[in-house]
Design a protein around this motif. Structure first.
Motif, short mmCIF file in Angstrom:
data_model
loop_
_atom_site.label_atom_id
_atom_site.label_comp_id
_atom_site.label_asym_id
_atom_site.label_seq_id
_atom_site.Cartn_x
_atom_site.Cartn_y
_atom_site.Cartn_z
N GLU A 85 0.85 -1.13 0.01
CA GLU A 85 0.05 0.00 0.01
C GLU A 85 0.86 1.20 0.27
O GLU A 85 0.72 2.04 -0.69
CB GLU A 85 -0.90 0.11 1.17
N ARG A 86 1.83 1.16 0.64
CA ARG A 86 2.83 2.28 0.57
C ARG A 86 3.76 2.66 -0.63
O ARG A 86 3.60 3.60 -1.06
CB ARG A 86 3.85 2.15 2.03
N THR B 71 0.80 3.95 -2.93
CA THR B 71 0.35 5.43 -2.57
C THR B 71 1.45 6.37 -2.99
O THR B 71 1.09 7.49 -3.42
CB THR B 71 0.02 5.46 -0.92
#
Length: 89
Positions: free
Chosen positions: A78-79, A82
């Protein structure tokens, strides 16, 4: 994207791989050492005696730590997703 950014992303990914694999391999290593010491003390040289406990402990550690490991992988992914706009432009 600068070389420092790529190195930092790779460092984080490699550290995550080391951490997740150590959680699975570590308990099996400890149990294997204990069983090997027992086998050396009693002079029992049965191969299945060392394999089965390590297998069970490895499966148990995957069951116990599996949700945490999956959470860590999802958080890292997710990091990365993003931060794609900041890494490209």
């Amino acid at each position: 994207m600068t070389p420092e950014t790529v190195i930092d992303i790779m460092r984080q990914a490699l550290w995550l791989i080391v951490l997740l694999s150590a959680i699975i391999i570590g308990p099996g290593l400890v149990v294997g050492l204990i069983v090997s010491t027992f086998q050396a003390a009693t002079q029992i040289n049965e191969q299945t005696l060392s394999f089965l406990p390590r297998l069970l402990v490895t499966l148990l550690s995957i069951i116990v730590f599996g949700p945490w490991m999956l959470h860590q992988l999802m958080e890292h992914t997710e990091r990365l997703i993003t931060n794609i706009p900041y890494l490209i432009g």
